[in-house]
Motif scaffolding. Structure first.
Motif: not given
Length: 388
Positions: A33-35, A39-43, A182-183
């Motif tokens: 999770l994160g706004p 950086g979720k997709s980059t991670t 899962v994001s």
């Protein structure tokens, strides 16, 4: 297992991921999770070897993704459901992926059945809806029967039945001992699906704990207390008793009392001792969404402002400052320097009034007089309006 150590990614002067370390263990659904822009997709791209870290590293089963032998048989991922050649059918798309990874063709038909696309297997993907594209992407992730699965917004575009299916699929995969990462931005769905949460903000780790612990750590539990609405004296008496006992009392919008600092049995005893009837005494636990909003409120990059509707709430200017009245004269415009009756409905100017009731309409020009008949008409020449 997925393990990130000091993972950092910079794009010029911008740091997308900053010294991020975490583990995604098998046997559980881990929510990421994160706004937006955190950086979720980059991670996830760095996990899959699509982007090289500026610093740090990430491994899957102890090895970088690029070093895994026949990686599609070990790791399945859905990052972009639109990454499909529109001219290919669903079956052809999956068959090409299977051939590249040495996967038997029969597996293609199996996963098409798993995701419910067996009846449209021969349709070109360019004609697929968003939800059908999501199902095809999930089928591609399951193709190699991998032990590690990554999904970025897997329920995007799915109907309620599809969301329920994805939820059960994630839980089933985790119950089989697989690693499921899962994001998602759907907090209500993550609350029902995830066992563990990794939360990041502006590229940094904010939380790494179970869903239950996350909600408890980022919310204040309280008790809802309600007394009879027609007994304000009982409400005041109970409030005094609760405060004297060390509790904190606040009024809720619906008339109930929010009590913190006292357990439910103690609240019940105090009400009984004060001879106050209770219509409600219930515990309240914050939702995942409430806890998430509280944790991430300081790391949100894109914030909305109130829409003041400047210039939209005032009536439009009348032409020449005059308004026609029922007698054909001109008077002051309604609402301009004149008080409105209390019972007059307030209506925004852009909402059209009922036909024939526009107070701002100016008298239209008088109908033009009928033209004098021409000599030809007078002589009986047939015209287009002559019924003969």
């Amino acid at each position: 297992m997925i393990e990130a150590i000091g993972l950092t990614k910079r794009y010029g002067a911008k740091t997308a991921v900053d010294d991020l370390s975490f583990q995604v263990r098998p046997g559980a659904v881990t929510g990421f999770l994160g706004p937006n822009g955190s950086g979720k997709s980059t991670t996830m791209r760095m996990i899959l070897g699509l982007d090289r870290p500026t610093a740090g590293y990430v491994t899957i089963g102890g090895h970088p993704y690029r070093s895994l032998p026949n990686a599609p048989r070990q790791v399945g991922a859905l990052l972009d459901a639109k990454a499909v050649h529109g001219g290919r059918t669903a079956r052809t798309h999956l068959l090409s992926l299977a051939q590249l990874a040495g996967i038997p063709a029969r597996r293609v038909d199996e996963v098409l059945g798993v995701v419910g696309l067996q009846d449209v297997a021969k349709r070109r993907s360019s004609g697929f809806s968003l939800g059908m594209g999501q199902r095809l992407g999930i089928a591609a992730a399951l193709l190699g029967d991998p032990q590690v699965l990554l999904f970025d917004e897997p329920v995007n575009g799915l109907d309620p039945e599809g969301i329920h299916w994805v939820r059960n699929l994630m839980k089933t995969l985790a119950a089989e001992g697989r690693t499921v990462f899962v994001s998602s931005h759907l907090m209500s769905e993550m609350a029902l699906t995830a066992d563990h949460l990794i939360v990041i903000g502006r590229g940094r780790l904010l939380s790494d704990m179970s869903v239950t612990d996350f909600i408890s750590a980022n919310s204040a539990d309280f008790a809802r207390v309600r007394v009879p609405e027609n007994a304000p004296e009982e409400r005041e008496k109970l409030t005094s008793s609760l405060i004297e006992a060390g509790g904190s009392v606040m009024s809720e919008p619906d008339g109930a009392l929010r009590v913190t600092g006292l357990p439910l049995p103690r609240i019940s005893d105090l009400a009984h001792g004060a001879d106050v009837r209770l219509w409600e005494l219930s515990p309240h636990r914050a939702s995942l969404e409430e806890a998430y909003m509280r944790m991430t409120q300081g790391v949100v990059d894109y914030r909305s402002t109130d829409d003041a509707k400047a210039g939209l709430l005032e009536p439009p200017q009348a032409p020449y400052g005059a308004y026609g009245d029922a007698q054909g004269g001109y008077g002051a415009a309604p609402g301009y320097g004149q008080p409105q009756p209390a019972e007059a409905p307030q209506q925004s100017w852009y909402a059209p009034p009922p036909p024939g009731q526009n107070p701002y309409a100016t008298p239209g020009p008088a109908p033009a007089a009928a033209p004098e008949p021409s000599p030809a008409d007078a002589a009986g020449t047939k015209t287009s309006e002559d019924p003969r």
